[in-house]
Scaffold this motif. Sequence first.
Motif, PDB file in Angstrom:
ATOM      1  N   THR A 145     -13.055  33.888  45.983  1.00 16.68           N
ATOM      2  CA  THR A 145     -13.586  34.749  44.653  1.00 16.68           C
ATOM      3  C   THR A 145     -12.471  36.367  44.272  1.00 16.68           C
ATOM      4  O   THR A 145     -11.880  36.753  44.906  1.00 16.68           O
ATOM      5  N   ASN A 146     -12.885  36.517  43.518  1.00 17.40           N
ATOM      6  CA  ASN A 146     -11.605  37.784  43.498  1.00 17.40           C
ATOM      7  C   ASN A 146     -12.886  39.048  43.322  1.00 17.40           C
ATOM      8  O   ASN A 146     -12.751  40.161  44.281  1.00 17.40           O
ATOM      9  N   VAL A 147     -14.511  39.030  42.554  1.00 20.10           N
ATOM     10  CA  VAL A 147     -15.314  39.734  43.156  1.00 20.10           C
ATOM     11  C   VAL A 147     -16.783  39.096  43.243  1.00 20.10           C
ATOM     12  O   VAL A 147     -16.743  37.933  42.086  1.00 20.10           O
ATOM     13  N   ARG A 207      -8.321  26.579  42.339  1.00 26.20           N
ATOM     14  CA  ARG A 207      -9.044  26.188  40.751  1.00 26.20           C
ATOM     15  C   ARG A 207      -8.164  25.096  40.904  1.00 26.20           C
ATOM     16  O   ARG A 207      -8.542  24.752  39.283  1.00 26.20           O
ATOM     17  N   ARG A 208      -6.788  24.470  41.079  1.00 28.31           N
ATOM     18  CA  ARG A 208      -6.566  23.932  40.914  1.00 28.31           C
ATOM     19  C   ARG A 208      -7.305  22.439  41.091  1.00 28.31           C
ATOM     20  O   ARG A 208      -8.222  21.424  40.152  1.00 28.31           O
ATOM     21  N   LYS A 209      -8.327  22.272  41.855  1.00 22.64           N
ATOM     22  CA  LYS A 209      -9.716  20.990  41.936  1.00 22.64           C
ATOM     23  C   LYS A 209     -10.750  21.048  41.284  1.00 22.64           C
ATOM     24  O   LYS A 209     -11.467  20.142  40.955  1.00 22.64           O
ATOM     25  N   HIS A 210     -11.194  22.508  40.763  1.00 27.60           N
ATOM     26  CA  HIS A 210     -12.173  23.050  40.143  1.00 27.60           C
ATOM     27  C   HIS A 210     -11.945  22.939  38.188  1.00 27.60           C
ATOM     28  O   HIS A 210     -12.683  23.305  37.178  1.00 27.60           O
ATOM     29  N   ASN A 211     -10.435  22.601  38.026  1.00 28.69           N
ATOM     30  CA  ASN A 211      -9.439  22.697  36.699  1.00 28.69           C
ATOM     31  C   ASN A 211      -9.949  24.356  36.018  1.00 28.69           C
ATOM     32  O   ASN A 211      -9.801  24.001  34.376  1.00 28.69           O
ATOM     33  N   LEU A 212      -9.298  24.586  36.576  1.00 24.75           N
ATOM     34  CA  LEU A 212      -9.364  26.123  36.496  1.00 24.75           C
ATOM     35  C   LEU A 212      -7.951  27.038  35.196  1.00 24.75           C
ATOM     36  O   LEU A 212      -7.038  26.204  36.220  1.00 24.75           O
ATOM     37  N   PRO A 213      -7.398  27.582  35.643  1.00 28.19           N
ATOM     38  CA  PRO A 213      -6.300  27.871  35.140  1.00 28.19           C
ATOM     39  C   PRO A 213      -5.985  29.077  35.823  1.00 28.19           C
ATOM     40  O   PRO A 213      -6.818  29.299  36.860  1.00 28.19           O
ATOM     41  N   ALA A 214      -4.955  28.705  36.986  1.00 32.10           N
ATOM     42  CA  ALA A 214      -3.991  29.365  37.601  1.00 32.10           C
ATOM     43  C   ALA A 214      -4.585  30.466  37.762  1.00 32.10           C
ATOM     44  O   ALA A 214      -4.773  31.047  38.987  1.00 32.10           O
ATOM     45  N   ASN A 215      -3.857  31.613  36.649  1.00 31.65           N
ATOM     46  CA  ASN A 215      -4.025  32.618  36.336  1.00 31.65           C
ATOM     47  C   ASN A 215      -5.806  33.505  36.572  1.00 31.65           C
ATOM     48  O   ASN A 215      -5.514  34.690  36.004  1.00 31.65           O
ATOM     49  N   SER A 216      -6.383  32.512  36.813  1.00 33.21           N
ATOM     50  CA  SER A 216      -8.244  33.013  35.977  1.00 33.21           C
ATOM     51  C   SER A 216      -8.661  33.550  37.406  1.00 33.21           C
ATOM     52  O   SER A 216      -8.541  33.750  38.204  1.00 33.21           O
ATOM     53  N   LYS A 217      -9.166  34.974  36.941  1.00 35.99           N
ATOM     54  CA  LYS A 217     -10.234  35.559  38.015  1.00 35.99           C
ATOM     55  C   LYS A 217     -11.779  35.089  38.111  1.00 35.99           C
ATOM     56  O   LYS A 217     -12.207  34.985  37.242  1.00 35.99           O
ATOM     57  N   ILE A 218     -12.092  34.647  39.236  1.00 41.01           N
ATOM     58  CA  ILE A 218     -13.548  34.374  39.373  1.00 41.01           C
ATOM     59  C   ILE A 218     -14.440  35.617  40.268  1.00 41.01           C
ATOM     60  O   ILE A 218     -14.293  36.701  40.852  1.00 41.01           O
ATOM     61  N   LEU A 219     -15.507  35.647  39.360  1.00 41.94           N
ATOM     62  CA  LEU A 219     -16.201  36.516  39.303  1.00 41.94           C
ATOM     63  C   LEU A 219     -17.543  35.420  39.967  1.00 41.94           C
ATOM     64  O   LEU A 219     -18.304  34.660  38.741  1.00 41.94           O
ATOM     65  N   ALA A 220     -18.698  35.911  41.416  1.00 37.52           N
ATOM     66  CA  ALA A 220     -19.116  35.212  41.360  1.00 37.52           C
ATOM     67  C   ALA A 220     -20.831  35.594  41.635  1.00 37.52           C
ATOM     68  O   ALA A 220     -20.956  37.211  42.599  1.00 37.52           O
ATOM     69  N   PHE A 221     -21.706  35.297  42.241  1.00 40.56           N
ATOM     70  CA  PHE A 221     -22.636  35.484  42.428  1.00 40.56           C
ATOM     71  C   PHE A 221     -23.327  33.883  43.595  1.00 40.56           C
ATOM     72  O   PHE A 221     -22.733  33.396  43.327  1.00 40.56           O
ATOM     73  N   PHE A 222     -23.784  34.348  44.603  1.00 42.42           N
ATOM     74  CA  PHE A 222     -24.039  33.366  45.486  1.00 42.42           C
ATOM     75  C   PHE A 222     -25.909  34.270  45.611  1.00 42.42           C
ATOM     76  O   PHE A 222     -26.207  34.951  46.033  1.00 42.42           O
ATOM     77  N   GLY A 223     -26.893  32.769  45.469  1.00 44.41           N
ATOM     78  CA  GLY A 223     -28.382  32.902  46.353  1.00 44.41           C
ATOM     79  C   GLY A 223     -28.785  32.090  44.646  1.00 44.41           C
ATOM     80  O   GLY A 223     -28.662  31.244  43.997  1.00 44.41           O
ATOM     81  N   THR A 224     -30.165  32.352  44.625  1.00 47.85           N
ATOM     82  CA  THR A 224     -31.686  32.430  44.269  1.00 47.85           C
ATOM     83  C   THR A 224     -31.233  32.584  43.239  1.00 47.85           C
ATOM     84  O   THR A 224     -31.273  33.909  43.026  1.00 47.85           O
ATOM     85  N   LEU A 283     -13.368  45.876  39.158  1.00 45.95           N
ATOM     86  CA  LEU A 283     -12.491  45.734  40.588  1.00 45.95           C
ATOM     87  C   LEU A 283     -11.929  44.370  39.982  1.00 45.95           C
ATOM     88  O   LEU A 283     -10.931  44.476  40.750  1.00 45.95           O
ATOM     89  N   LEU A 284     -12.408  43.941  39.316  1.00 47.30           N
ATOM     90  CA  LEU A 284     -12.139  42.589  38.828  1.00 47.30           C
ATOM     91  C   LEU A 284     -10.621  42.861  37.988  1.00 47.30           C
ATOM     92  O   LEU A 284      -8.884  41.893  38.497  1.00 47.30           O
ATOM     93  N   ASP A 285      -9.813  43.589  38.106  1.00 48.14           N
ATOM     94  CA  ASP A 285      -8.606  43.754  37.154  1.00 48.14           C
ATOM     95  C   ASP A 285      -7.828  44.908  38.552  1.00 48.14           C
ATOM     96  O   ASP A 285      -6.355  45.666  38.155  1.00 48.14           O
ATOM     97  N   ASP A 286      -8.005  45.114  39.596  1.00 47.37           N
ATOM     98  CA  ASP A 286      -7.758  46.293  41.014  1.00 47.37           C
ATOM     99  C   ASP A 286      -7.221  44.597  41.616  1.00 47.37           C
ATOM    100  O   ASP A 286      -8.564  45.007  42.898  1.00 47.37           O
ATOM    101  N   GLU A 287      -6.386  44.321  41.668  1.00 45.52           N
ATOM    102  CA  GLU A 287      -6.217  43.464  43.067  1.00 45.52           C
ATOM    103  C   GLU A 287      -5.621  44.528  44.821  1.00 45.52           C
ATOM    104  O   GLU A 287      -6.501  43.512  45.376  1.00 45.52           O
TER     105      GLU A 287
END
Length: 378
Positions: free
Chosen positions: A275-277, A195-212, A339-343
């Motif tokens: 990633t969180n989710v 998160r620091r590397k990408h200048n994101l808030p330390a407490n941010s949650k990551i929702l990711a998509f991978f692919g085309t 799920l984003l709210d369920d660590e």
Amino acid sequence: MTQPSVILISRLFPPATGGLSDHTERLASELGRLMPVSVLTSTGARTDAMGVKVSARVTQWHDSAAILNAIQSQSNHSRLLWQYVPHMYGRGGVNFAIPRAMAALRRLGRRQLVIAHEIAAPLSPWPHRLFYALAHRWQWRQILPSVDAIGISTEAWLQSELERKPEYRDKLFLLPSPSLIPVARTPPDHRQQWRRKHNLPANSKILAFFGTLGAAKQFDWIVKAWQSSGSPNQPVILVVIGDHPRGSPFVNESPGLLPLGFVSPAVVSEALQATNVLALPFIDGVAERRTSFMAGLSHGCAIVTTIGTSTGATLRSADYLRSHGANDRDAFIGQVRQLLDDEEGQKTLGSKAVRAYRQSYDWPVVCRRLADRLVSPG
């Protein structure tokens, strides 16, 4: 007992790009741990890949005689392992030379195994697409009696084939497509560092998509889940690994969007581990052939995906993912938000995902299945 040698046949191989090219290279390397493997591919391919002998000999994949000559020039005793996707071998996936070559090799007594990543395009009311789909089915009917075994990438497809063609029950087996993304080594505080590397808030949650991106990926579902999640005090960042969602009015230049683009496997691995989710709402449902899904499992991601026509019984009942119907957008969005709210839920899913991947889908598992079939005299 000396292990038999194997010729892995594929039109696609690096420097050609794409999942099939990468899969062929990785498969050659991994299977090579169990038996001698060489690759037969198209002219122009790289011949110094991962310590495996590569012969770039085939110029014309529509010429069955040329294919046969290239194979026979390699070895008269090696087992043959075909990478098969109709669209890999011809315009619209129409190529009658491939099944003819397989039939000729059968008459010569060569043991052959096919990895069927796809079987046939769906039937269509459009004349040219219907022609392609019918041609694929003709090709498949010729391949079935010509080869000794076929590994099918999707459990739902395997079950369908077994029901329609029970006479080939002994030939057909499930062969998932493992992840093409090695798990990079990361420090214990990787998520914070990333998160620091990408200048994101330390407490941010990551929702990711991978692919085309494309209609089959239902990316707008992910966007809706992202836009309706988080708070000013704890934002949700949408990380898109692979295609850049340019031209999408609902995401273009939006704050909280981090499009990584097509990046190296190491960078993909680092993102997945932060990633969180991981959200993967496939329009036809999750399946064992989805390498983005397999990458998520191997990296211990908490995955929310969909169940559809391509989803077999195992994934429908799996406890290492969260899923809803491929036509139920609201349920999918609700599950992502929950799920984003369920660590703790994320950690539990991630642990189960890694365990399932190692037991059922990892390269050593898949290569052992292949080796057993290649060695078998029956």
